[in-house]
Write a protein that holds these residues in place. Structure first.
Motif, PDB file in Angstrom:
ATOM      1  N   MET A   1       0.832  -1.311  -0.126  1.00  0.00           N
ATOM      2  CA  MET A   1       0.077   0.090   0.055  1.00  0.00           C
ATOM      3  C   MET A   1       1.020   1.396  -0.011  1.00  0.00           C
ATOM      4  O   MET A   1       1.952   1.424   0.710  1.00  0.00           O
ATOM      5  CB  MET A   1      -1.053  -0.045   1.236  1.00  0.00           C
ATOM      6  N   LEU A   2       0.519   2.262  -0.954  1.00  0.00           N
ATOM      7  CA  LEU A   2       1.332   3.332  -1.074  1.00  0.00           C
ATOM      8  C   LEU A   2       0.308   4.627  -0.463  1.00  0.00           C
ATOM      9  O   LEU A   2      -0.833   4.651  -1.010  1.00  0.00           O
ATOM     10  CB  LEU A   2       1.776   3.776  -2.222  1.00  0.00           C
ATOM     11  N   LEU A   3       0.928   5.327   0.385  1.00  0.00           N
ATOM     12  CA  LEU A   3      -0.101   6.381   0.959  1.00  0.00           C
ATOM     13  C   LEU A   3       0.603   8.100   0.556  1.00  0.00           C
ATOM     14  O   LEU A   3       2.085   8.281   0.878  1.00  0.00           O
ATOM     15  CB  LEU A   3      -0.084   6.569   2.329  1.00  0.00           C
ATOM     16  N   TYR A   4       0.074   8.770  -0.258  1.00  0.00           N
ATOM     17  CA  TYR A   4       0.354  10.126  -0.666  1.00  0.00           C
ATOM     18  C   TYR A   4      -0.135  11.050  -0.046  1.00  0.00           C
ATOM     19  O   TYR A   4      -1.656  11.073  -0.228  1.00  0.00           O
ATOM     20  CB  TYR A   4       0.627  10.326  -2.112  1.00  0.00           C
ATOM     21  N   ALA A   5       0.366  12.267   0.791  1.00  0.00           N
ATOM     22  CA  ALA A   5      -0.386  13.391   1.094  1.00  0.00           C
ATOM     23  C   ALA A   5      -0.199  14.474   0.019  1.00  0.00           C
ATOM     24  O   ALA A   5       0.535  15.652   0.368  1.00  0.00           O
ATOM     25  CB  ALA A   5      -0.054  13.780   2.433  1.00  0.00           C
ATOM     26  N   ASP A   6      -0.806  14.403  -1.056  1.00  0.00           N
ATOM     27  CA  ASP A   6      -0.539  15.320  -2.213  1.00  0.00           C
ATOM     28  C   ASP A   6      -1.510  16.404  -1.842  1.00  0.00           C
ATOM     29  O   ASP A   6      -0.949  17.431  -2.591  1.00  0.00           O
ATOM     30  CB  ASP A   6      -0.843  14.441  -3.494  1.00  0.00           C
TER      31      ASP A   6
ATOM     32  N   ASP B   1     -11.218  13.188   2.241  1.00  0.00           N
ATOM     33  CA  ASP B   1     -11.399  14.402   2.561  1.00  0.00           C
ATOM     34  C   ASP B   1     -10.343  14.774   3.550  1.00  0.00           C
ATOM     35  O   ASP B   1     -10.141  16.174   3.787  1.00  0.00           O
ATOM     36  CB  ASP B   1     -12.558  14.785   3.066  1.00  0.00           C
ATOM     37  N   GLN B   2      -9.284  13.893   4.024  1.00  0.00           N
ATOM     38  CA  GLN B   2      -8.076  14.311   4.434  1.00  0.00           C
ATOM     39  C   GLN B   2      -6.993  14.705   3.597  1.00  0.00           C
ATOM     40  O   GLN B   2      -5.902  15.170   4.038  1.00  0.00           O
ATOM     41  CB  GLN B   2      -7.640  13.237   5.298  1.00  0.00           C
ATOM     42  N   GLY B   3      -7.219  14.631   2.149  1.00  0.00           N
ATOM     43  CA  GLY B   3      -6.332  15.102   1.053  1.00  0.00           C
ATOM     44  C   GLY B   3      -5.206  14.126   0.712  1.00  0.00           C
ATOM     45  O   GLY B   3      -4.312  14.397  -0.069  1.00  0.00           O
ATOM     46  N   ASN B   4      -5.441  12.925   1.326  1.00  0.00           N
ATOM     47  CA  ASN B   4      -4.639  11.874   1.044  1.00  0.00           C
ATOM     48  C   ASN B   4      -5.083  10.945  -0.148  1.00  0.00           C
ATOM     49  O   ASN B   4      -6.160  10.786  -0.353  1.00  0.00           O
ATOM     50  CB  ASN B   4      -4.491  10.921   2.342  1.00  0.00           C
ATOM     51  N   ILE B   5      -4.039  10.257  -0.753  1.00  0.00           N
ATOM     52  CA  ILE B   5      -4.410   9.242  -1.703  1.00  0.00           C
ATOM     53  C   ILE B   5      -3.823   7.967  -1.398  1.00  0.00           C
ATOM     54  O   ILE B   5      -2.511   7.975  -0.989  1.00  0.00           O
ATOM     55  CB  ILE B   5      -3.823   9.702  -3.359  1.00  0.00           C
ATOM     56  N   VAL B   6      -4.374   6.764  -1.637  1.00  0.00           N
ATOM     57  CA  VAL B   6      -3.657   5.386  -1.252  1.00  0.00           C
ATOM     58  C   VAL B   6      -4.169   4.747  -2.534  1.00  0.00           C
ATOM     59  O   VAL B   6      -4.968   4.607  -3.159  1.00  0.00           O
ATOM     60  CB  VAL B   6      -4.736   4.761  -0.038  1.00  0.00           C
TER      61      VAL B   6
END
Length: 291
Positions: free
Chosen positions: A1-6, A281-286
């Protein structure tokens, strides 16, 4: 799993490139980011400020052209000599986009949450013109899905209805809904239509024009739905902060994921069907492997 706070706010829009090597994401803060397969992000578009136009939709075409739809219209980005150049055929608030071919784009206008007038339009990007017919929607277009293989377009309206249109015909087929739908999806082979309505997702047999299942299990409003490229599974994302995977044939729930996304607003399968991306809605992408 990859988590990005873009992003800093709600991720409304996600789209993979046709080759699966790039993921585009658009957010309420007016930003559009492209992330390459190696994880490197690049900001393609941003209008910062308290009145920045929220990005509601994004599409990546076969030649790498990126199209975004936002509260101030829709724009085309083409890369020339490593420089992105923007063109803008419209300044009408845009809620949804879907590519029907390398040069044909379906555009929905209106307002994402309010009942304001809009249109469902088919554009020839090579010629830079709108094709006919187009369909006026008194309460706007909320979501769009396209099936290039069968020349099908589906869109959700702001008055409790989903329309399904074979673009070779003049008149779409209506699927009345008990409430407005914020998201829908068409199977790649055109046989299945999935419509998010409140806490559930309604599954329709396109050929028979009838409902064949309702996916029940979410504890909050469903805001995102995607069908895998092979049509075997359906992914749904909800305000209950989960992504659920369902068997498309039986309607049975197969898996539940609760990533650090908050309320889920966007979902997309990679073209090979092996990865799924979600935004909240936290701005993150998984991004994770689905098998």
């Amino acid at each position: 799993m990859l988590l990005y706070a873009d992003h800093k706010t709600v991720v409304y829009a996600l789209a993979f490139s046709p080759d699966g090597n790039t993921l585009a994401s658009g957010a309420q803060d007016g930003s559009l980011i492209l992330r390459a397969e190696d994880g490197r992000p690049s900001s393609l578009y941003s209008e910062p400020g308290p009145k920045s136009p929220a990005v509601h939709a994004v599409a990546i075409l076969e030649d790498g052209t990126v199209v975004i739809g936002h509260a101030h219209g829709w724009h085309i980005f083409r890369r020339e000599a490593d420089i992105w150049k923007m063109q803008g055929p419209s300044n009408i608030p845009t809620t949804a986009l879907a590519a029907l071919s390398g040069t044909r784009l379906v555009v929905g206008t209106g307002d994402r949450g309010l009942r304001t007038s809009g249109n469902l339009e088919l554009w020839d990007l090579a010629a830079g013109r709108r094709l006919e017919p187009h369909f006026q929607e008194p309460n706007g277009v909320r979501a769009i899905a396209a099936c290039p293989e069968k020349n099908l377009v589906a869109w959700a309206t702001g008055h409790n209805k989903v329309n399904l249109w074979d673009i070779r015909q003049q008149t779409p087929v209506a699927f009345p809904q008990p409430k407005d739908s914020p998201a829908l999806a068409l199977a790649a082979d055109g046989t299945t239509l999935a419509v998010a309505v409140d806490y559930n997702v309604r599954i329709y047999d396109v050929e028979k024009r009838r409902e064949r299942a309702i996916l029940k299990g979410h504890k909050g409003r469903v805001e995102a739905v995607a069908i895998s490229p092979d049509g075997a599974t359906i992914a749904t994302g909800s305000w209950d902060q989960t992504v659920r995977i369902w068997d498309a044939a039986t309607g049975r729930e197969q898996a539940i994921f609760k990533w650090p996304l908050g309320r889920v607003y966007s979902l997309v399968y990679a073209p090979d069907g092996l990865r799924l991306a979600a935004g909240g809605d936290q701005g993150n992408i998984v991004i994770w492997d689905v098998e």
